[in-house]
Design a protein around this motif. Structure first.
Motif, PDB file in Angstrom:
ATOM      1  N   ARG A 376       0.815  -1.222   0.000  1.00 32.15           N
ATOM      2  CA  ARG A 376       0.000   0.000   0.000  1.00 32.15           C
ATOM      3  C   ARG A 376       0.855   1.282   0.000  1.00 32.15           C
ATOM      4  O   ARG A 376       1.622   1.523  -0.889  1.00 32.15           O
ATOM      5  CB  ARG A 376      -1.000  -0.023   1.171  1.00 32.15           C
ATOM      6  N   TRP A 383      -3.317   7.230  -5.817  1.00 29.25           N
ATOM      7  CA  TRP A 383      -4.714   7.100  -6.258  1.00 29.25           C
ATOM      8  C   TRP A 383      -5.602   8.080  -5.488  1.00 29.25           C
ATOM      9  O   TRP A 383      -6.394   8.807  -6.079  1.00 29.25           O
ATOM     10  CB  TRP A 383      -5.242   5.685  -6.022  1.00 29.25           C
ATOM     11  N   HIS A 424       0.909   0.454 -17.944  1.00 25.13           N
ATOM     12  CA  HIS A 424      -0.494   0.035 -17.941  1.00 25.13           C
ATOM     13  C   HIS A 424      -1.430   1.232 -17.927  1.00 25.13           C
ATOM     14  O   HIS A 424      -2.448   1.250 -18.611  1.00 25.13           O
ATOM     15  CB  HIS A 424      -0.773  -0.851 -16.718  1.00 25.13           C
ATOM     16  N   TRP A 447     -12.406   6.698 -11.483  1.00 26.32           N
ATOM     17  CA  TRP A 447     -13.000   5.649 -10.654  1.00 26.32           C
ATOM     18  C   TRP A 447     -13.064   4.326 -11.440  1.00 26.32           C
ATOM     19  O   TRP A 447     -12.666   3.272 -10.930  1.00 26.32           O
ATOM     20  CB  TRP A 447     -14.405   6.094 -10.216  1.00 26.32           C
ATOM     21  N   HIS A 450      -9.575   2.884 -12.135  1.00 28.69           N
ATOM     22  CA  HIS A 450      -9.008   2.332 -10.900  1.00 28.69           C
ATOM     23  C   HIS A 450      -9.625   0.950 -10.630  1.00 28.69           C
ATOM     24  O   HIS A 450      -8.927   0.008 -10.257  1.00 28.69           O
ATOM     25  CB  HIS A 450      -9.268   3.315  -9.740  1.00 28.69           C
ATOM     26  N   ASN A 454      -7.945  -2.626 -10.125  1.00 27.22           N
ATOM     27  CA  ASN A 454      -8.288  -3.517  -9.005  1.00 27.22           C
ATOM     28  C   ASN A 454      -8.645  -4.911  -9.507  1.00 27.22           C
ATOM     29  O   ASN A 454      -8.257  -5.916  -8.921  1.00 27.22           O
ATOM     30  CB  ASN A 454      -9.489  -2.976  -8.219  1.00 27.22           C
ATOM     31  N   LYS A 469      -8.429  -6.416  -2.954  1.00 28.23           N
ATOM     32  CA  LYS A 469      -8.844  -5.579  -4.082  1.00 28.23           C
ATOM     33  C   LYS A 469     -10.258  -5.988  -4.511  1.00 28.23           C
ATOM     34  O   LYS A 469     -10.468  -7.093  -4.975  1.00 28.23           O
ATOM     35  CB  LYS A 469      -7.885  -5.785  -5.257  1.00 28.23           C
TER      36      LYS A 469
HETATM   37  P1  FAD Z   1      -5.386   1.150  -3.973  1.00 29.28           P
HETATM   38  O1  FAD Z   1      -5.799   0.489  -5.228  1.00 29.28           O
HETATM   39  O2  FAD Z   1      -4.080   1.853  -3.981  1.00 29.28           O
HETATM   40  O3  FAD Z   1      -6.541   2.163  -3.578  1.00 29.28           O
HETATM   41  C1  FAD Z   1      -6.369   3.102  -2.530  1.00 29.28           C
HETATM   42  C2  FAD Z   1      -7.709   3.398  -1.907  1.00 29.28           C
HETATM   43  O4  FAD Z   1      -8.569   4.003  -2.872  1.00 29.28           O
HETATM   44  C3  FAD Z   1      -8.474   2.133  -1.475  1.00 29.28           C
HETATM   45  O5  FAD Z   1      -8.094   1.765  -0.188  1.00 29.28           O
HETATM   46  C4  FAD Z   1      -9.918   2.596  -1.547  1.00 29.28           C
HETATM   47  O6  FAD Z   1     -10.265   3.302  -0.373  1.00 29.28           O
HETATM   48  C5  FAD Z   1      -9.920   3.576  -2.690  1.00 29.28           C
HETATM   49  N1  FAD Z   1     -10.367   2.963  -3.946  1.00 29.28           N
HETATM   50  C6  FAD Z   1     -10.216   1.694  -4.377  1.00 29.28           C
HETATM   51  N2  FAD Z   1     -10.752   1.551  -5.597  1.00 29.28           N
HETATM   52  C7  FAD Z   1     -11.228   2.753  -5.956  1.00 29.28           C
HETATM   53  C8  FAD Z   1     -11.890   3.242  -7.104  1.00 29.28           C
HETATM   54  N3  FAD Z   1     -12.192   2.444  -8.134  1.00 29.28           N
HETATM   55  N4  FAD Z   1     -12.239   4.544  -7.142  1.00 29.28           N
HETATM   56  C9  FAD Z   1     -11.972   5.364  -6.105  1.00 29.28           C
HETATM   57  N5  FAD Z   1     -11.345   4.953  -4.993  1.00 29.28           N
HETATM   58  C10 FAD Z   1     -10.971   3.663  -4.919  1.00 29.28           C
HETATM   59  N6  FAD Z   1       0.137  -2.121  -9.200  1.00 29.28           N
HETATM   60  C11 FAD Z   1       0.473  -3.191  -9.944  1.00 29.28           C
HETATM   61  O7  FAD Z   1       0.857  -4.212  -9.380  1.00 29.28           O
HETATM   62  N7  FAD Z   1       0.340  -3.180 -11.298  1.00 29.28           N
HETATM   63  C12 FAD Z   1      -0.079  -2.069 -11.964  1.00 29.28           C
HETATM   64  O8  FAD Z   1      -0.189  -2.054 -13.177  1.00 29.28           O
HETATM   65  C13 FAD Z   1      -0.405  -0.913 -11.207  1.00 29.28           C
HETATM   66  N8  FAD Z   1      -0.787   0.246 -11.823  1.00 29.28           N
HETATM   67  C14 FAD Z   1      -0.971   1.370 -11.073  1.00 29.28           C
HETATM   68  C15 FAD Z   1      -1.249   2.577 -11.721  1.00 29.28           C
HETATM   69  C16 FAD Z   1      -1.381   3.753 -10.991  1.00 29.28           C
HETATM   70  C17 FAD Z   1      -1.663   5.041 -11.706  1.00 29.28           C
HETATM   71  C18 FAD Z   1      -1.257   3.715  -9.580  1.00 29.28           C
HETATM   72  C19 FAD Z   1      -1.397   4.988  -8.774  1.00 29.28           C
HETATM   73  C20 FAD Z   1      -0.989   2.527  -8.936  1.00 29.28           C
HETATM   74  C21 FAD Z   1      -0.827   1.358  -9.668  1.00 29.28           C
HETATM   75  N9  FAD Z   1      -0.529   0.130  -9.045  1.00 29.28           N
HETATM   76  C22 FAD Z   1      -0.267  -0.982  -9.804  1.00 29.28           C
HETATM   77  C23 FAD Z   1      -0.576   0.009  -7.585  1.00 29.28           C
HETATM   78  C24 FAD Z   1      -1.929  -0.545  -7.146  1.00 29.28           C
HETATM   79  O9  FAD Z   1      -2.978  -0.025  -7.956  1.00 29.28           O
HETATM   80  C25 FAD Z   1      -2.278  -0.169  -5.714  1.00 29.28           C
HETATM   81  O10 FAD Z   1      -2.157   1.204  -5.557  1.00 29.28           O
HETATM   82  C26 FAD Z   1      -1.393  -0.844  -4.674  1.00 29.28           C
HETATM   83  O11 FAD Z   1      -1.395  -2.240  -4.879  1.00 29.28           O
HETATM   84  C27 FAD Z   1      -1.913  -0.558  -3.243  1.00 29.28           C
HETATM   85  O12 FAD Z   1      -3.232  -1.052  -3.135  1.00 29.28           O
HETATM   86  P2  FAD Z   1      -4.264  -0.626  -2.022  1.00 29.28           P
HETATM   87  O13 FAD Z   1      -4.818  -1.830  -1.400  1.00 29.28           O
HETATM   88  O14 FAD Z   1      -3.651   0.347  -1.094  1.00 29.28           O
HETATM   89  O15 FAD Z   1      -5.464   0.106  -2.810  1.00 29.28           O
END
Ligand code: FAD
Length: 516
Positions: A376, A383, A424, A447, A450, A454, A469
Motif C-alpha cells: 500500500r 490514487w 499500464h 474511478w 481504478h 483492481n 482488491k
Molecule cells: P489502492 O488500489 O491503492 O486504492 C487506494 C484506496 O482508494 C483504497 O483503499 C480505496 O479506499 C480507494 N479505492 C479503491 N478503488 C477505488 C476506485 N475504483 N475509485 C476510487 N477509490 C478507490 N500495481 C500493480 O501491481 N500493477 C499495476 O499495473 C499498477 N498500476 C498502477 C497505476 C497507478 C496510476 C497507480 C497509482 C498505482 C498502480 N498500481 C499498480 C498500484 C496498485 O494499484 C495499488 O495502488 C497498490 O497495490 C496498493 O493497493 P491498495 O490496497 O492500497 O489500494
C-alpha cells in the motif's frame, strides 16, 4: 511481441498464445482453456475484442478452472499454429478441456453473440460437459442434495457452506461457485427449487436466494440488497474467515504492526485522511522527483502540469497550499529549458522565506497503512490524491475537463517509479481518455479505470491480505451504487456513484487526524 501488436495487450487478462507456449497451455493443462483464434485485420474480430475483454474481466476469478486465451493468426509467426488447429475463419473460438490430448483440436464454441452473460453460460455448459478427469481446481457444479448437505462438514473443512436455491435454468449458483473458487473457508452449492426436503426445511420461498449453513447446524439467510450473482459474490467474499487461498492469514486490525516500529494507527476505512495526501506529496516531490537530477523537455512539462493542478486544487492546510502556490509560481517563472532538482528542492525546503509555507517532511500513512512495509502506502496515496483532485476540480468549476487527468497521466508517465504501472496506465489513457468531456466524466473515468486496475490485481502478490482488491465501493459502502439489469447482470448505477465519489473525496470529508 505479436500479442501486443494484435487486438489484446498484456493488461487484458488473456493468455497471449504463441508457437512457444501453445503446447504447455493447451495440452494436458489442469485448467480448461477457451481460445479465440483471430486475425487482427478482421472487422468482426475487432468488433468482438471488447466483448472478449469484458468476458475476461468478468470471469477472472475462474482462471484456475477455465482460462481465456487469444492468438493473432494474421501474425506471420503464428500461422503454423492456426493452420495446425484447422482455423479457416475468424474469429473462431474453441474450448479445450483440461488434460486435452496432444492431437486435440478443441471443441467448437459458438461465439455468435456480443452478450458476455451468454458466453459465460456457454462456458459453464462446456465445463459441465467435461468427461473425466475434471479440472482439479473446479468445484462441483451439479446441484446438491439433502444427503450431501447432512454430511457436508464431516468431509469438508470449511467454515461456511453457502446454498443458493434456484430454478434449474438459473446459472447463478454455478457462477457464484466459480467466483468463490479461489477463496478459502467457504464452499458454494446450488440447490434446485425442486429439492423439496431442503426447501421445506428452510422455508425457502424466493428463488434465487442464498442461505449460509454453518458447521453448528444453523441456517441463516444471506442478506443482500438484490438477489443476484454480484451481490452474493461480494457478500460471500467478505464473510469472516473467508480469504483468498494462498495468502497469509490477515492479522486482526488493531494488532497489525507495520514492521517499521511505528504503532498501527486505527482509522476509519471509509474516509480519506490528509496525512496520506501530505505523505504522498512529500514522497512524490522529495523522493520520486529527486531521482531526476535535471528535469527538462517532456518531463519538465509534466512537472509543470502536475504542480499547477496541485496549486489549483489541493485542498490542504494553508501552509501546504501556500507552498504549492510558490512552487508553481517559481516553476512558471523558469524560462530556461531545464531545471535542476536541487533548485526545486530549495524552494520546497526554504521555509525561511515565509514561515507559513511548508510541506511536512516524512511519511505518515493512515488509511494507506499496509500490514507489511511493502504493501500500500505511496501508490495508495497516489490514487487517493488524484481522486481528490478530480473531485476538487469539479467542485471548483474548473474549465478544462481533462486538466487533472492529463496532469496525472503526464506525472505517471514521466516520474512514477513503478514503470509497469506507468505503462499500464498509459494504455488505459490512450484507449479512453478522449471520452472525458465533462468534469463529472473525469471523476467517473478515474474511478472506473481504478476498478479496472483492481480487477487485474485482485489476488496478485502485491495485494495486502487485509485490504483485498474489490470492485469499489462495495455494496456495503454504497448500496445505491449497485443495481442489476433486467437480465440480472450487475450494473453500476452511475447517477449514484457520482454523488458518492463527490462526497467521499470532498475536501470537507477529509480527516485531519494524525497530522503532526
Ligand atoms: P489502492 O488500489 O491503492 O486504492 C487506494 C484506496 O482508494 C483504497 O483503499 C480505496 O479506499 C480507494 N479505492 C479503491 N478503488 C477505488 C476506485 N475504483 N475509485 C476510487 N477509490 C478507490 N500495481 C500493480 O501491481 N500493477 C499495476 O499495473 C499498477 N498500476 C498502477 C497505476 C497507478 C496510476 C497507480 C497509482 C498505482 C498502480 N498500481 C499498480 C498500484 C496498485 O494499484 C495499488 O495502488 C497498490 O497495490 C496498493 O493497493 P491498495 O490496497 O492500497 O489500494
Amino acid at each position: 511481441s505479436a500479442a501486443e501488436a494484435g487486438l489484446y495487450t498484456a493488461t487484458d487478462q488473456l493468455l497471449p498464445l504463441s508457437p512457444d507456449n501453445v503446447e504447455p497451455l493447451l495440452i494436458n493443462s489442469t485448467a480448461a482453456v477457451l481460445v479465440e483464434f483471430y486475425a487482427s485485420w478482421c472487422g468482426h474480430c475487432i468488433a468482438f475484442s471488447p466483448v472478449y475483454k469484458r468476458l475476461a474481466r468478468d470471469i477472472k476469478e475462474w482462471k484456475p478452472a477455465v482460462d481465456l486465451a487469444a492468438i493473432d493468426c494474421a501474425a506471420e509467426e503464428n500461422r503454423k499454429v492456426c493452420t495446425a488447429f484447422g482455423i479457416k475463419a475468424y474469429p473462431t473460438i474453441k474450448f479445450f478441456h483440461a488434460y486435452s490430448k496432444a492431437d486435440s483440436k478443441g471443441q467448437s464454441f459458438r461465439a455468435s453473440t456480443h452478450e458476455v452473460w451468454v458466453l459465460r453460460h456457454r462456458i459453464i455448459d462446456k465445463l459441465e460437459s467435461h468427461e473425466e478427469p475434471w479440472p482439479p481446481a473446479c468445484p462441483p457444479l451439479e446441484p446438491t442434495s439433502q444427503a450431501e448437505i447432512d454430511s457436508f462438514f464431516e468431509t469438508n473443512n470449511v467454515q461456511h457452506l453457502a446454498l443458493i436455491f434456484e430454478d434449474a435454468t438459473s446459472y447463478i449458483g454455478r457462477e457464484v461457485t466459480l467466483d468463490l473458487l479461489q477463496f478459502e473457508n467457504v464452499a458454494v452449492r446450488r440447490v434446485l427449487s425442486t429439492e423439496e426436503g431442503l426447501v421445506t426445511k428452510l422455508g425457502v420461498t424466493e428463488f434465487p436466494s442464498c442461505y449460509l449453513y454453518s458447521a453448528g447446524g444453523n441456517f441463516t439467510r444471506l442478506k443482500v440488497n438484490i438477489e443476484a450473482r454480484a451481490f452474493y459474490s461480494y457478500a460471500l467474499q467478505a464473510l469472516p474467515g473467508v480469504r483468498r487461498s494462498g495468502k497469509p492469514p490477515p492479522v486482526a486490525a488493531g494488532v497489525v504492526t507495520n514492521h517499521t516500529q511505528e504503532p498501527w494507527k486505527p482509522f476509519n476505512r471509509s474516509r480519506v485522511y490528509m496525512a496520506d495526501l501530505e505523505s504522498t506529496l512529500h514522497y512524490s516531490l522529495r523522493v520520486e522527483l529527486a531521482a531526476h537530477t535535471v528535469i527538462k523537455g517532456g518531463a519538465l512539462t509534466s512537472l509543470r502540469e502536475y504542480v499547477s493542478v496541485l496549486a489549483k486544487y489541493f485542498p490542504g492546510r494553508p501552509v501546504v497550499t501556500n507552498l504549492l502556490k510558490s512552487l508553481n509560481a517559481w516553476l512558471q517563472n523558469q524560462t530556461g529549458d531545464e531545471i535542476s532538482y536541487e533548485a526545486l528542492r530549495e524552494i520546497l525546503d526554504n521555509t525561511a522565506q515565509s514561515p507559513n509555507t511548508a510541506l511536512p517532511e516524512g511519511e505518515r500513512w493512515v488509511a494507506c497503512q499496509g500490514s507489511q512495509p511493502h504493501f500500500r502506502r505511496y501508490p495508495c496515496g497516489m490514487w487517493s490524491l488524484f481522486h481528490v483532485l478530480t473531485v476538487q476540480a469539479k467542485d471548483a468549476g474548473g474549465t478544462d475537463p481533462k486538466e487533472v487527468l492529463s496532469a496525472m497521466r503526464s506525472y505517471v508517465h514521466s516520474f512514477f517509479g513503478c514503470r509497469a504501472c506507468a505503462e499500464h496506465f498509459e494504455v488505459m489513457a490512450e484507449e479512453s481518455l478522449v471520452e472525458v468531456d465533462t468534469l463529472s466524466s473525469a471523476v467517473l473515468w478515474l474511478w472506473s479505470r481504478h476498478n479496472r486496475v483492481n480487477n487485474r490485481l485482485a489476488g496478485a502478490l502485491s495485494e495486502d491480505p487485509n485490504f483485498p482488491k474489490v470492485q469499489w465501493p462495495s455494496p456495503e459502502m454504497c448500496p445505491g451504487c449497485h443495481s442489476v439489469k433486467d437480465n440480472g447482470e450487475h450494473r453500476w448505477s452511475q447517477p449514484q456513484v457520482l454523488p458518492f465519489l463527490m462526497s467521499y473525496f470532498s475536501s470537507s470529508s477529509i480527516l485531519a487526524d494524525h497530522l503532526e
